[in-house]
Write a protein that holds these residues in place. Structure first.
Motif, PDB file in Angstrom:
ATOM      1  N   TYR A  98      -1.524 -22.202 -23.030  1.00 27.91           N
ATOM      2  CA  TYR A  98      -1.404 -23.655 -23.083  1.00 27.91           C
ATOM      3  C   TYR A  98       0.038 -24.134 -23.305  1.00 27.91           C
ATOM      4  N   GLU A  99       0.947 -23.208 -23.660  1.00 26.27           N
ATOM      5  CA  GLU A  99       2.332 -23.624 -23.879  1.00 26.27           C
ATOM      6  C   GLU A  99       3.102 -23.809 -22.568  1.00 26.27           C
ATOM      7  N   VAL A 100       2.722 -23.062 -21.535  1.00 29.98           N
ATOM      8  CA  VAL A 100       3.443 -23.176 -20.261  1.00 29.98           C
ATOM      9  C   VAL A 100       2.551 -23.687 -19.123  1.00 29.98           C
ATOM     10  N   ARG A 121       0.279 -26.378 -18.968  1.00 28.89           N
ATOM     11  CA  ARG A 121      -0.102 -27.479 -19.847  1.00 28.89           C
ATOM     12  C   ARG A 121      -1.042 -28.447 -19.133  1.00 28.89           C
ATOM     13  N   THR A 122      -2.350 -28.104 -19.159  1.00 33.32           N
ATOM     14  CA  THR A 122      -3.298 -28.999 -18.488  1.00 33.32           C
ATOM     15  C   THR A 122      -3.703 -30.121 -19.444  1.00 33.32           C
ATOM     16  N   ASN A 123      -4.342 -31.125 -18.879  1.00 30.42           N
ATOM     17  CA  ASN A 123      -4.795 -32.259 -19.684  1.00 30.42           C
ATOM     18  C   ASN A 123      -6.025 -31.939 -20.515  1.00 30.42           C
ATOM     19  N   CYS A 126      -6.347 -28.699 -22.156  1.00 34.00           N
ATOM     20  CA  CYS A 126      -6.080 -27.521 -23.000  1.00 34.00           C
ATOM     21  C   CYS A 126      -6.497 -27.761 -24.456  1.00 34.00           C
ATOM     22  N   ASN A 132      -5.003 -31.871 -14.233  1.00 36.86           N
ATOM     23  CA  ASN A 132      -3.572 -32.020 -13.946  1.00 36.86           C
ATOM     24  C   ASN A 132      -2.776 -31.218 -14.955  1.00 36.86           C
ATOM     25  N   LEU A 174       1.283 -30.650 -16.722  1.00 35.03           N
ATOM     26  CA  LEU A 174       2.614 -31.218 -16.915  1.00 35.03           C
ATOM     27  C   LEU A 174       3.585 -30.082 -16.624  1.00 35.03           C
TER      28      LEU A 174
END
Lengths: 441, 135
Positions: free
Chosen positions: A50-52, A54-56, A58, A80, A82
């Motif tokens: 989740y650190e790299v 980064r979905t909406n 997670c 999506n 980021l």
């Protein structure tokens, strides 16, 4: 050597792929994942996913956790991410559990596809199918789009017909906005909402002393709409007495407020709408024929939503976008099951009912994807009552192919009747059948 | 001075717009004098910058920040140190010790992307990296 071969294979895949161990630490990260997220392999390996990535979802509804908990793969979920630069990118995600030789789950794999280009094309299509806030690719509505500017330009009275919830007021507003009167007022009166006496004073206004409670002059809607457009909704509900007075305004372009001897000139364009068949009311003697002919100079007849099913995905997308903006949510899409249910439903309340269904889903949906459980009971219930097996469509194309097959079967393979039932031209049907490999039953 | 740290469990939240909580930490020099937790669950992303401002936040530490949220935060006068990863407590310690430095983002004419960053020097911050260059 084996590891290098795996890496080469992973890097040759156009979709992003990564794997995690049972602690959510990334153990592989292919070249496409680097390109889509902006994080290099060296940066990603060993980090929590989740650190790299980064979905909406997670932090609330991790899809990989679902797979690792249930052991079941998830396919093509719309989310999506980021990216490293702070850009939101739409993606589709599929997950799978990784197991050891004994079948124990030791980690998970996630593949994802950048949908930015597809999303841009979808937005472009939505713009192409939009006209003055009305969205449709239905051939009947497209036909109306073509003549709408000409109708708007004229000052003729327009009668908009169609069942409740088909967007009659939206078309009336579009006509006003496209007309030379666009900068003047657009005034709406719902004729069914007011009793006869009130409707008359509401339309024409009154002067002080006209009746007991008339302590001061009150302008009517005709006065308020001076120079602009007056939209008379539910015109089929007005009484014979009001019909006579309205006929006079249409014929002579003048009226008198209640209790006044002064004749006022009405520089107002009239648009009227009804969900009733006015011609039948005329035959039954319930509606004046002369008023009907005055109103029916130009008629726009709107199809039901069931007759324009091809618009349902476009309208869903439009409503999701609007509610996201209004409610500060970030719902991306629907599950194939939910989309299938919405496509199969008959929509007696038409577009208004669809809008309400999406709003209902927004209240219940806490994640990023609307599922069957978020839809109103009558939609899901009808689907269950129909006795059809709960099929899963992995794409809209598959759902569309199923709808065509079903309609062909229902109409004995008759191409013209099937096309009419699906709300499309027969050549469009043929093209879609060819594209979707649908054969005659 | 009050700083906010967007959190996910004990870690820095990977996305400010999806974070459910922030720590509000009051600092006097290098010393922490108070800490509270603020829920963001009922606050949609477009309203979060104003909420933090109303709580007197001057600096936000977080993971990813969407461009629109970044500019909202700047408009509210909040300094943003983004692109952080790892334990929130470690990031707080690094900030107190002056080891996290904000860098400007999305300046006109500046190039962004992996290649634009690869040549930069490390700052020595613990596990922090990303668009702000804290790596």
């Amino acid at each position: 050597m084996k590891e290098q071969a795996y890496k080469a294979i992973l890097d040759s895949i156009a979709d992003g792929v990564f794997t995690v161990d049972d602690q959510w630490r990334i153990t592989s990260w292919n070249a496409a994942a680097e390109q889509i997220t902006g994080y290099s392999r060296e940066e990603a390996l060993g980090r929590h996913c989740y650190e790299v990535f980064r979905t909406n979802v997670c932090q609330t509804d991790c899809v990989l956790r679902k797979t690792l908990t249930s052991g079941k793969a998830l396919v093509n979920l719309a989310l999506n991410i980021l990216d490293r630069d702070g850009n939101e990118k739409p993606i589709s995600v599929s997950t799978a559990a990784l197991t050891d030789e004994d079948g124990r789950i030791i980690g998970g794999a996630e593949t994802f596809r950048d949908l930015s280009t597809i999303e841009a094309l979808r937005r472009q299509l939505l713009r192409e199918y939009s006209f003055a806030d009305i969205i449709s690719k239905n051939h009947r509505i497209q036909g109306i789009f073509e003549i709408l500017p000409d109708i708007a330009e004229s000052d003729s009275t327009v009668l908009i017909t169609g069942p409740s919830g088909t967007g009659k007021e939206l078309f009336a507003r579009a006509l006003h906005r496209l007309s030379p009167r666009a900068d003047e007022p657009f005034v709406t009166v719902n004729c069914a909402a007011l009793p006869d006496t009130l409707l008359e004073s509401e339309l024409f206004g009154y002067v002080r002393g006209a009746f007991t409670d008339a302590r001061r002059d009150k302008p009517g809607r005709f006065t308020l709409a001076q120079g602009g457009t007056l939209f008379l909704d539910e015109i089929g509900e007005i009484s014979p007495a009001v019909q006579v007075k309205l006929l006079r305004v249409l014929q002579e372009k003048t009226f008198e407020p209640l209790g006044s001897n002064t004749t006022v000139r009405a520089d107002v364009r009239i648009l009227a709408a009804t969900n009733k068949r006015l011609a039948e009311l005329v035959e039954q003697g319930k509606f004046r024929d002369d008023l009907f002919y005055r109103l029916n100079v130009i008629q726009i007849d709107l199809p039901t939503l069931a007759e324009r099913r091809e618009d349902i995905p476009l309208l869903i997308e439009h409503f999701i976008g609007r509610f996201n903006a209004e409610k500060g949510k970030e719902i991306g899409d629907l599950t194939p099951d939910a989309l299938e249910a919405l496509l199969a439903y008959d929509w007696p309340g038409n577009i208004r009912e669809l809008e309400n269904a999406i709003e209902h889903a927004f209240v219940l949906c806490k994640g990023a994807t609307i599922d069957l459980a978020h839809l109103p009971r009558q939609i899901v219930g009808e689907r269950r009552a129909s006795g059809r097996p709960a099929r899963r469509f992995s794409s809209l194309a598959e759902a569309e192919a199923a709808a065509i097959r079903q309609a062909l079967a229902a109409h004995g393979g008759n191409r013209v009747r099937t096309a009419a039932a699906l709300g499309m031209h027969k050549t469009t049907l043929l093209r879609k059948m060819k594209k979707l490999s649908v054969t005659y039953p | 001075m009050r700083i906010a740290i967007a959190t996910f469990q004990t870690q820095i939240s990977p996305r400010f717009d999806c974070a459910n909580t922030v720590w509000l930490v009051d600092l006097e020099g290098e010393n922490e004098v108070a800490r509270t937790e603020l829920s963001l669950m009922q606050t949609p992303p477009p309203a979060r910058a104003a909420l933090l401002r109303s709580h007197g936040v001057a600096v936000l530490l977080c993971g990813g920040v969407r461009r629109c949220d970044y500019f909202d935060l700047l408009d509210q006068g909040i300094e943003v140190i983004a692109g952080l990863m790892g334990e929130a407590q470690d990031m707080l310690t690094a900030y107190r010790q002056g080891r996290l430095n904000p860098e400007p983002r999305w300046e006109p004419g500046r190039r962004f992307g992996c290649n634009a960053r690869r040549g930069r020097h490390a700052h020595g911050a613990p596990r922090g990296r990303g668009p702000m260059g804290n790596r």
